[in-house]
Design an enzyme around this catalytic site. Structure first.
Site, PDB file in Angstrom:
ATOM      1  N   CYS A  81     -41.222  25.046   3.612  1.00  0.00           N
ATOM      2  CA  CYS A  81     -41.402  23.908   2.702  1.00  0.00           C
ATOM      3  C   CYS A  81     -42.329  22.846   3.323  1.00  0.00           C
ATOM      4  O   CYS A  81     -43.513  23.093   3.467  1.00  0.00           O
ATOM      5  CB  CYS A  81     -40.047  23.370   2.259  1.00  0.00           C
ATOM      6  SG  CYS A  81     -40.188  22.456   0.716  1.00  0.00           S
ATOM      7  N   HIS A 173     -36.393  27.507   1.344  1.00  0.00           N
ATOM      8  CA  HIS A 173     -35.624  27.159   2.547  1.00  0.00           C
ATOM      9  C   HIS A 173     -34.672  28.283   2.987  1.00  0.00           C
ATOM     10  O   HIS A 173     -33.479  28.234   2.649  1.00  0.00           O
ATOM     11  CB  HIS A 173     -34.770  25.914   2.257  1.00  0.00           C
ATOM     12  CG  HIS A 173     -35.558  24.657   2.131  1.00  0.00           C
ATOM     13  ND1 HIS A 173     -35.834  23.824   3.200  1.00  0.00           N
ATOM     14  CD2 HIS A 173     -36.133  24.085   1.054  1.00  0.00           C
ATOM     15  CE1 HIS A 173     -36.546  22.796   2.788  1.00  0.00           C
ATOM     16  NE2 HIS A 173     -36.737  22.923   1.490  1.00  0.00           N
ATOM     17  N   GLU A 175     -33.322  28.632   5.720  1.00  0.00           N
ATOM     18  CA  GLU A 175     -32.310  28.078   6.639  1.00  0.00           C
ATOM     19  C   GLU A 175     -31.106  27.522   5.878  1.00  0.00           C
ATOM     20  O   GLU A 175     -30.105  27.179   6.501  1.00  0.00           O
ATOM     21  CB  GLU A 175     -32.947  26.988   7.524  1.00  0.00           C
ATOM     22  CG  GLU A 175     -33.273  25.667   6.854  1.00  0.00           C
ATOM     23  CD  GLU A 175     -34.535  25.672   5.989  1.00  0.00           C
ATOM     24  OE1 GLU A 175     -35.049  26.764   5.669  1.00  0.00           O
ATOM     25  OE2 GLU A 175     -34.992  24.573   5.610  1.00  0.00           O
TER      26      GLU A 175
HETATM   27  N1  GLN Z   1     -42.000  17.747  -1.058  1.00  0.00           N
HETATM   28  C1  GLN Z   1     -41.872  17.639   0.374  1.00  0.00           C
HETATM   29  C2  GLN Z   1     -43.208  17.328   1.017  1.00  0.00           C
HETATM   30  O1  GLN Z   1     -44.220  17.393   0.383  1.00  0.00           O
HETATM   31  C3  GLN Z   1     -41.326  18.926   0.956  1.00  0.00           C
HETATM   32  C4  GLN Z   1     -39.915  19.123   0.479  1.00  0.00           C
HETATM   33  C5  GLN Z   1     -39.085  19.984   1.387  1.00  0.00           C
HETATM   34  O2  GLN Z   1     -39.397  20.252   2.531  1.00  0.00           O
HETATM   35  N2  GLN Z   1     -37.962  20.381   0.858  1.00  0.00           N
HETATM   36  O3  GLN Z   1     -43.234  16.993   2.169  1.00  0.00           O
END
Ligand code: GLN
Length: 192
Positions: A81, A173, A175
């Site tokens: 992410c 994610h 994790e």
């Molecule tokens: N939207 C977040 C970003 O741009 C990432 C979100 C996440 O890691 N769950 O940093």
């Protein structure tokens, strides 16, 4: 095994990644400064807030050192992410956002719309016999993939898990579930 896998621990859900690695028998090094990268073969970059992670990593000299090690081939990285956003060459709409730039993609932040904050999917992943339960939270997608980038999973035709050499990036994610397959896949990629 100790000291060969690190988790970038500047911001975000690094504890969950440490726990996921622990379930695989690995005690991960928390990386908060350049010196913590010494001897590492693999580094996990957690989800969180990519602007904050990027700024801190630059300020602490971690960005430069990780880039050097990835480029020389001695370090594998797995970004989830926000971590995946940090790996990208280009962040659409945020040209100044600090990033590592080792993954040849343009990434779009919050690509599923702000109204859909989070959702979960049974995601088919290339090479996995069963789908992976994927948790998406304000997730990005990968766009404009370079020729060296392999797509391992797509959602509605959009790449959400990609790999380029020893660089792995997921929009979701892993994790946040107890499914060890993706972390295990990454460790194999790192030669561990
Ligand atoms: N939207 C977040 C970003 O741009 C990432 C979100 C996440 O890691 N769950 O940093």
């Amino acid at each position: 095994m100790r000291g060969v896998v690190g988790v970038l621990a500047l911001q975000g859900d690094f504890r969950e990644h440490k726990e996921a690695l622990r379930r695989l028998g690995l005690e991960a090094q928390e990386v908060r400064k350049r010196a913590h990268l010494e001897g590492l073969k693999a580094l996990v970059v957690p989800g969180g807030e990519s602007t904050t992670i990027g700024k801190l990593a630059r300020e602490y000299g971690i960005e430069e050192e990780v880039r050097r090690r990835v480029e020389e081939g001695s370090l594998a990285v797995f970004g989830t992410c926000a971590g995946a956003i940090w790996l990208a060459k280009e962040i659409l709409g945020y040209p100044e956002q600090p990033r590592l730039g080792v993954l040849d993609v343009a990434v779009e932040r919050n690509a599923f719309g702000r109204q859909v904050e989070s959702f979960e999917e049974e995601l088919p992943v290339r090479g996995f016999a069963e789908p992976f339960h994927a948790v998406f939270i304000r997730a990005p997608v990968f766009r404009r993939l370079g020729s060296g980038v392999e797509v391992l999973a797509e959602l509605d035709g959009l790449p959400v898990l990609v790999r380029q050499g020893k660089v792995l990036a997921s929009a979701f994610h892993p994790e946040l579930t107890t499914d060890p397959r993706l972390h295990r896949y990454f460790l194999e990629l790192a030669g561990l």
